[in-house]
Design an enzyme around this catalytic site. Structure first.
Site, PDB file in Angstrom:
ATOM      1  CB  CYS A  75      23.753  63.844  55.524  1.00  0.00           C
ATOM      2  SG  CYS A  75      25.105  62.761  55.981  1.00  0.00           S
ATOM      3  CB  CYS A 182      25.288  63.428  63.377  1.00  0.00           C
ATOM      4  SG  CYS A 182      24.467  62.011  62.602  1.00  0.00           S
TER       5      CYS A 182
HETATM    6  N1  DGL Z   1      22.985  61.858  59.404  1.00  0.00           N
HETATM    7  C1  DGL Z   1      24.319  61.926  58.958  1.00  0.00           C
HETATM    8  C2  DGL Z   1      25.084  63.130  59.468  1.00  0.00           C
HETATM    9  O1  DGL Z   1      24.460  64.139  59.705  1.00  0.00           O
HETATM   10  C3  DGL Z   1      25.141  60.687  58.779  1.00  0.00           C
HETATM   11  C4  DGL Z   1      25.151  59.664  59.825  1.00  0.00           C
HETATM   12  C5  DGL Z   1      25.880  58.435  59.351  1.00  0.00           C
HETATM   13  O2  DGL Z   1      25.361  57.800  58.452  1.00  0.00           O
HETATM   14  O3  DGL Z   1      26.980  58.151  59.851  1.00  0.00           O
HETATM   15  O4  DGL Z   1      26.274  63.124  59.589  1.00  0.00           O
END
Ligand code: DGL
Length: 259
Positions: A75, A182
């Site tokens: 993430c 993301c």
């Molecule tokens: N998948 C996550 C990222 O790479 C977070 C997305 C979220 O929950 O806002 O930032």
């Protein structure tokens, strides 16, 4: 630490599947424990201390309870906010953190017009700002995509198409590179292509998985198993039905191609 212990993964939901896919290709015999923090999704609009607190709680489960030998922050938002504190608290556990592949886009096409898409939390983070201004080419638009990860997480296809048209439509015919900053966004590549046409996508999933493989090799922590490993999927949704839905979606995305 046993080299046959599992590798922990965490994300605010199922987005980290895009990193798991690359990790599994490189390290197929490893066992993994994937934590999807659905109940706290999205991370992108949470404060630094909320994200740090969540990441600590999940890391305690992965390392202290499940005995994981390494943790992958699958993430970008969690990586930008919590990687440094986690590394301080767990000096003996490799904590691998993904970041938007802006350098990769720059190395590939330094003068190309680039869109960087990421959560507000990542865009505003100090860690990302440092990376961004190191490679900034004056032909980059930085887009803080509030709510986008949420639409992907919940698979709301119609709203997703409207969101992408509204946010990206003005770059049609202009953008050459798109940095998917993301881990949820690679799941929307086809929909993004529908708006922007043929663009080059860049994301950190392969590079970060390669880093994981290298760090485990350096520390002599690669599994000795010769058969294909397993994934334990844990989701923080309140109901059993929601947990089961997330699990099903995660494993079907792991098999699917979203290119
Ligand atoms: N998948 C996550 C990222 O790479 C977070 C997305 C979220 O929950 O806002 O930032």
């Amino acid at each position: 630490m046993s080299s046959n212990a599992s590798i922990g993964f965490l994300d605010s939901g199922i987005g980290g599947v895009t990193v798991m896919k690359e990790a599994q290709k490189l390290l197929p015999n490893e066992n993994y424990v994937y934590f999807s923090d659905s109940v706290n999704n999205p991370y992108g609009d949470k404060t630094d201390s909320e994200i740090i607190e969540r990441c600590f709680e999940i890391t305690r489960l992965l390392v202290d309870t499940k005995g994981c030998k390494a943790v992958m922050l699958a993430c970008n938002t969690a990586s930008a906010k919590a990687a440094a504190s986690l590394r301080k608290a767990y000096p003996d556990t490799p904590i691998i953190a993904i970041e938007p592949a802006y350098k990769m886009a720059y190395d590939n096409n330094p003068d190309g017009f680039t869109l960087v898409m990421a959560t507000r939390g990542t865009v505003n983070s100090e860690k990302f700002r440092r990376l961004f201004y190191t490679y900034y080419n004056h032909r980059t638009a930085l887009l803080s995509c509030v709510g986008l990860a949420d639409l992907i997480e919940q698979d709301r296809q119609e709203e997703l198409a409207q969101y992408l048209e509204k946010t990206l439509g003005r770059y049609r015919g202009k953008a050459q590179n798109v940095v998917l900053g993301c881990t949820h966004y690679p799941l929307a590549k086809r929909q993004i292509r529908k708006v922007l046409g043929d663009v080059n996508f860049f994301d950190g999933s392969y590079g970060t998985s390669k880093r994981l493989a290298n760090v485990l090799a350096e520390k002599d922590l690669l599994t000795e198993r010769t058969e294909h490993g397993e994934i334990e999927f844990i989701d923080s949704s309140p109901s059993l039905e929601q947990k089961a839905q997330k699990k099903e979606r995660f494993f079907s995305l792991l098999e699917e191609s979203y290119d």
